[in-house]
Structure formats: structure tokens, C-alpha cells
Scaffold this motif. Structure first.
Motif, PDB file in Angstrom:
ATOM      1  N   ALA A   3      43.214  53.327  43.229  1.00 29.34           N
ATOM      2  CA  ALA A   3      44.486  53.144  42.518  1.00 29.34           C
ATOM      3  C   ALA A   3      45.178  51.914  43.078  1.00 29.34           C
ATOM      4  O   ALA A   3      45.181  51.686  44.285  1.00 29.34           O
ATOM      5  CB  ALA A   3      45.360  54.372  42.721  1.00 29.34           C
ATOM      6  N   ILE A   4      45.756  51.120  42.201  1.00 30.69           N
ATOM      7  CA  ILE A   4      46.349  49.846  42.634  1.00 30.69           C
ATOM      8  C   ILE A   4      47.861  49.910  42.486  1.00 30.69           C
ATOM      9  O   ILE A   4      48.375  50.333  41.463  1.00 30.69           O
ATOM     10  CB  ILE A   4      45.785  48.690  41.783  1.00 30.69           C
ATOM     11  N   ALA A   5      48.560  49.499  43.547  1.00 32.34           N
ATOM     12  CA  ALA A   5      50.020  49.450  43.484  1.00 32.34           C
ATOM     13  C   ALA A   5      50.440  48.306  42.561  1.00 32.34           C
ATOM     14  O   ALA A   5      49.708  47.345  42.378  1.00 32.34           O
ATOM     15  CB  ALA A   5      50.581  49.234  44.884  1.00 32.34           C
ATOM     16  N   GLU A   6      51.633  48.430  41.995  1.00 26.02           N
ATOM     17  CA  GLU A   6      52.109  47.391  41.074  1.00 26.02           C
ATOM     18  C   GLU A   6      52.562  46.127  41.804  1.00 26.02           C
ATOM     19  O   GLU A   6      52.508  45.044  41.283  1.00 26.02           O
ATOM     20  CB  GLU A   6      53.267  47.940  40.222  1.00 26.02           C
ATOM     21  N   LYS A   7      53.031  46.297  43.030  1.00 26.22           N
ATOM     22  CA  LYS A   7      53.609  45.159  43.757  1.00 26.22           C
ATOM     23  C   LYS A   7      52.524  44.145  44.135  1.00 26.22           C
ATOM     24  O   LYS A   7      51.518  44.518  44.737  1.00 26.22           O
ATOM     25  CB  LYS A   7      54.276  45.704  45.018  1.00 26.22           C
ATOM     26  N   PRO A   8      52.695  42.857  43.788  1.00 26.52           N
ATOM     27  CA  PRO A   8      51.672  41.875  44.176  1.00 26.52           C
ATOM     28  C   PRO A   8      51.668  41.677  45.692  1.00 26.52           C
ATOM     29  O   PRO A   8      52.722  41.543  46.304  1.00 26.52           O
ATOM     30  CB  PRO A   8      52.116  40.587  43.479  1.00 26.52           C
ATOM     31  N   LEU A   9      50.478  41.672  46.264  1.00 27.08           N
ATOM     32  CA  LEU A   9      50.358  41.348  47.684  1.00 27.08           C
ATOM     33  C   LEU A   9      50.228  39.827  47.835  1.00 27.08           C
ATOM     34  O   LEU A   9      50.754  39.246  48.768  1.00 27.08           O
ATOM     35  CB  LEU A   9      49.142  42.039  48.297  1.00 27.08           C
ATOM     36  N   VAL A  10      49.528  39.212  46.883  1.00 25.22           N
ATOM     37  CA  VAL A  10      49.328  37.756  46.917  1.00 25.22           C
ATOM     38  C   VAL A  10      49.876  37.166  45.619  1.00 25.22           C
ATOM     39  O   VAL A  10      49.578  37.660  44.536  1.00 25.22           O
ATOM     40  CB  VAL A  10      47.828  37.395  47.043  1.00 25.22           C
ATOM     41  N   ARG A  11      50.672  36.111  45.772  1.00 27.09           N
ATOM     42  CA  ARG A  11      51.169  35.403  44.588  1.00 27.09           C
ATOM     43  C   ARG A  11      50.963  33.902  44.821  1.00 27.09           C
ATOM     44  O   ARG A  11      51.507  33.333  45.765  1.00 27.09           O
ATOM     45  CB  ARG A  11      52.650  35.707  44.371  1.00 27.09           C
ATOM     46  N   ILE A  12      50.151  33.297  43.961  1.00 24.62           N
ATOM     47  CA  ILE A  12      49.907  31.846  44.018  1.00 24.62           C
ATOM     48  C   ILE A  12      50.561  31.233  42.787  1.00 24.62           C
ATOM     49  O   ILE A  12      50.306  31.669  41.660  1.00 24.62           O
ATOM     50  CB  ILE A  12      48.393  31.542  44.021  1.00 24.62           C
ATOM     51  N   GLY A  64      53.126  23.415  45.074  1.00 23.17           N
ATOM     52  CA  GLY A  64      53.056  24.829  44.728  1.00 23.17           C
ATOM     53  C   GLY A  64      53.321  25.695  45.942  1.00 23.17           C
ATOM     54  O   GLY A  64      53.664  25.194  47.021  1.00 23.17           O
ATOM     55  N   ARG A  65      53.166  26.999  45.769  1.00 19.89           N
ATOM     56  CA  ARG A  65      53.441  27.907  46.889  1.00 19.89           C
ATOM     57  C   ARG A  65      52.540  29.131  46.826  1.00 19.89           C
ATOM     58  O   ARG A  65      52.082  29.546  45.770  1.00 19.89           O
ATOM     59  CB  ARG A  65      54.912  28.315  46.900  1.00 19.89           C
ATOM     60  N   ILE A  66      52.316  29.691  48.012  1.00 20.92           N
ATOM     61  CA  ILE A  66      51.519  30.910  48.161  1.00 20.92           C
ATOM     62  C   ILE A  66      52.349  31.900  48.971  1.00 20.92           C
ATOM     63  O   ILE A  66      52.872  31.550  50.043  1.00 20.92           O
ATOM     64  CB  ILE A  66      50.194  30.623  48.911  1.00 20.92           C
ATOM     65  N   SER A  67      52.468  33.121  48.470  1.00 20.52           N
ATOM     66  CA  SER A  67      53.146  34.185  49.225  1.00 20.52           C
ATOM     67  C   SER A  67      52.169  35.325  49.448  1.00 20.52           C
ATOM     68  O   SER A  67      51.390  35.675  48.557  1.00 20.52           O
ATOM     69  CB  SER A  67      54.348  34.733  48.447  1.00 20.52           C
ATOM     70  N   VAL A  68      52.192  35.897  50.650  1.00 21.07           N
ATOM     71  CA  VAL A  68      51.406  37.088  50.964  1.00 21.07           C
ATOM     72  C   VAL A  68      52.371  38.146  51.474  1.00 21.07           C
ATOM     73  O   VAL A  68      53.108  37.904  52.437  1.00 21.07           O
ATOM     74  CB  VAL A  68      50.302  36.784  52.011  1.00 21.07           C
ATOM     75  N   ASP A  69      52.367  39.281  50.793  1.00 17.42           N
ATOM     76  CA  ASP A  69      53.272  40.396  51.129  1.00 17.42           C
ATOM     77  C   ASP A  69      54.729  39.922  51.161  1.00 17.42           C
ATOM     78  O   ASP A  69      55.493  40.265  52.069  1.00 17.42           O
ATOM     79  CB  ASP A  69      52.865  41.013  52.474  1.00 17.42           C
ATOM     80  N   GLY A  70      55.083  39.085  50.180  1.00 17.47           N
ATOM     81  CA  GLY A  70      56.465  38.630  50.037  1.00 17.47           C
ATOM     82  C   GLY A  70      56.865  37.500  50.970  1.00 17.47           C
ATOM     83  O   GLY A  70      57.987  36.988  50.903  1.00 17.47           O
ATOM     84  N   GLU A  71      55.935  37.068  51.832  1.00 16.15           N
ATOM     85  CA  GLU A  71      56.255  36.015  52.809  1.00 16.15           C
ATOM     86  C   GLU A  71      55.580  34.708  52.414  1.00 16.15           C
ATOM     87  O   GLU A  71      54.374  34.673  52.158  1.00 16.15           O
ATOM     88  CB  GLU A  71      55.778  36.453  54.203  1.00 16.15           C
ATOM     89  N   LEU A  72      56.358  33.641  52.348  1.00 18.71           N
ATOM     90  CA  LEU A  72      55.829  32.320  52.014  1.00 18.71           C
ATOM     91  C   LEU A  72      54.852  31.882  53.108  1.00 18.71           C
ATOM     92  O   LEU A  72      55.151  31.984  54.296  1.00 18.71           O
ATOM     93  CB  LEU A  72      56.996  31.329  51.918  1.00 18.71           C
TER      94      LEU A  72
END
Length: 258
Positions: A3-12, A64-72
Motif C-alpha cells: 500500500a502506498i501513502a499519498e504523501k510524496p517522499l521524492v519531488r523533482i 530546478g529543485r529536488i525534495s526528499v521527505d519535504g526537505e530541499l
């Protein structure tokens, strides 16, 4: 699949990478949810490995930017402007991201057990007894408990890659990156490594996997992204894309590799 949570862990977002005049990544957008297995495919030179290296800060981002667990990642934002993080802060971020490469990069003079213990002791300052017990557990998990005292030269390529996976897991990462982890292996050794990765996926580990193993993408992937020429050509459900790609370039690539 888990099952996958809705919250993105990684956002590019809008990721660009230049090497001099060479524009390798041309505005990549990618989101990976917590617990998701995101598989990335594409021809050599399409920018897949460069994207992974940017996530793990082995390459600097041109734009651009990369965030992992909400942290840039790699930067801090002050009044809308990005400032490079110090090396020690980048190292702290990198601890939470495990990476497995095509080449195993094990210390040749250390046993499998010592290779897996190294980072928890040196980087996380864990006690040797704790690190040893954790390393033995991880080697068991990847099917190499009996090879703990073997040196890399005494192990097959597939066994060395499984030690490399155990070594990455020893840092207890929240995200695992795999950069074509089976491409340097003899065909008969690929299955053992993929089985370890399947078990990891079942355990709920968030993974971004760059691979040519289309069967793995179909069976284990939650999303499939096809990259070419530094852009995302197509992204979606792996089974759908493999069976019925929308883009001509994806169709052409899959017809060659399937």
C-alpha cells in the motif's frame, strides 16, 4: 506491491543538468510516493543515471529543485533564493538515501561483514557489537549469511551486488536508489539480485530503480517512467505502458528490449 501513502517522499521539479554546453537533463518532473517502487527505463545517455546522482547529490543541479521527505536537497532557501548547503549538511542528507551502483565498489581488503559494518561505525558512530549484529542480519536477509567472512574476490558478481545492497541498508535509509544494479552481472546471477529487490519492495521501502529489466518493472513497479534525450517521454502504470505505450518513441524502445 505494498500500500502506498499519498504523501510524496521524492519531488523533482524542473530539473536541469548541464556539463559545459551539454544539456543532459531538460526539465525533469518526477514524484515518488512513500512506499512506491518507481522504475525508470530508457536508452543509454538519456539522463537516467544523472538524475539519480542529482538526488543523491553526487552531481550538482544546474536548475530546478529536488525534495526528499519535504526537505530541499543540496540547498537551503532563504527569501526565495537558493544557497548551497555546507559539505557536512549534504553528508547528513545523504545518510538517509541509500544508493546501489552498477559496479559494486566494495572494499577489496574487507570481508562482506566488514564492508556492511563500515558506514554505521564510521559515519553513524554505532558501537561495533551493534553494527556487527545488524550486518549479520542484513547479510542473512540478502541470502549471504554464510558468506559473511568472505572477501569480495571470493564472491560472484551477484553476491557482491547483494553485499552492496546490504551495505546501503545498514544506514537505515528512507529511500533506496538503484542505478542499473544488474547490468554488470552475468545473466544467471541477475535473478538473485532482483529477488532481494522484490523483497525490499514488499517490505515497503521507497525505491527508484533505473534498469533494463522490463520484467521487474512489470511485476514490481508501481510507476514506470520512460526517459529519452533528457526528458520524460511517458510515465504511468508499468503494465499499461509496456502493453500499450502511447508515445512512438516508447514503442520503438520497448520493441527493441522486449
Amino acid at each position: 506491491m505494498t500500500a502506498i501513502a499519498e504523501k510524496p517522499l521524492v519531488r523533482i521539479e524542473g530539473l536541469h543538468k548541464y556539463y559545459g554546453q551539454h544539456h543532459v537533463l531538460r526539465g525533469i518532473d518526477l514524484t515518488v510516493k512513500q512506499g512506491e517502487v518507481s522504475v525508470v527505463i530508457g536508452p543509454s545517455g538519456s539522463g537516467k543515471s544523472t538524475m539519480l546522482r542529482c538526488i543523491n547529490m553526487l552531481e550538482t543541479v544546474s536548475a530546478g529543485r529536488i525534495s526528499v521527505d519535504g526537505e530541499l536537497i543540496g540547498y537551503r532557501e532563504v527569501n526565495g533564493r537558493l544557497h548551497d548547503l555546507k559539505k557536512k549538511d549534504i553528508a547528513a542528507q545523504r545518510r538517509d538515501i541509500g544508493m546501489v551502483f552498477q559496479r559494486f565498489n566494495l572494499f577489496p581488503h574487507k570481508t562482506a561483514l566488514q564492508n556492511v559494518m563500515e558506514a554505521p561505525v564510521q559515519v553513524k558512530r554505532k558501537g561495533k557489537d551493534f553494527a556487527r549484529s545488524q550486518a549479520l542480519e542484513l547479510l542473512d536477509r540478502v541470502g549471504l549469511g554464510e558468506r559473511a567472512n568472505h572477501y569480495p574476490a571470493q564472491l560472484s558478481g551477484g553476491q557482491q551486488q547483494r553485499v552492496a545492497i546490504a551495505r546501503a541498508l545498514a544506514m537505515e535509509p528512507g529511500l533506496m536508489l538503484f542505478d542499473e544494479p544488474t547490468s554488470a552481472l552475468d545473466p544467471e546471477l541477475v535473478g538473485d539480485v532482483l529477488n532481494v529487490m522484490k523483497d525490499l519492495a514488499k517490505s515497503g521501502m521507497t525505491m527508484i530503480v533505473v534498469t533494463h529489466e522490463i520484467g521487474f518493472a512489470r511485476e514490481v513497479g508501481d510507476t514506470l517512467t520512460f526517459m529519452d534525450g533528457g526528458v520524460v517521454v511517458e510515465s504511468g502504470d508499468p503494465r499499461e505502458i509496456i502493453a500499450n505505450p502511447k508515445e512512438a518513441r516508447t514503442r520503438e524502445f520497448l520493441s527493441r528490449v522486449l
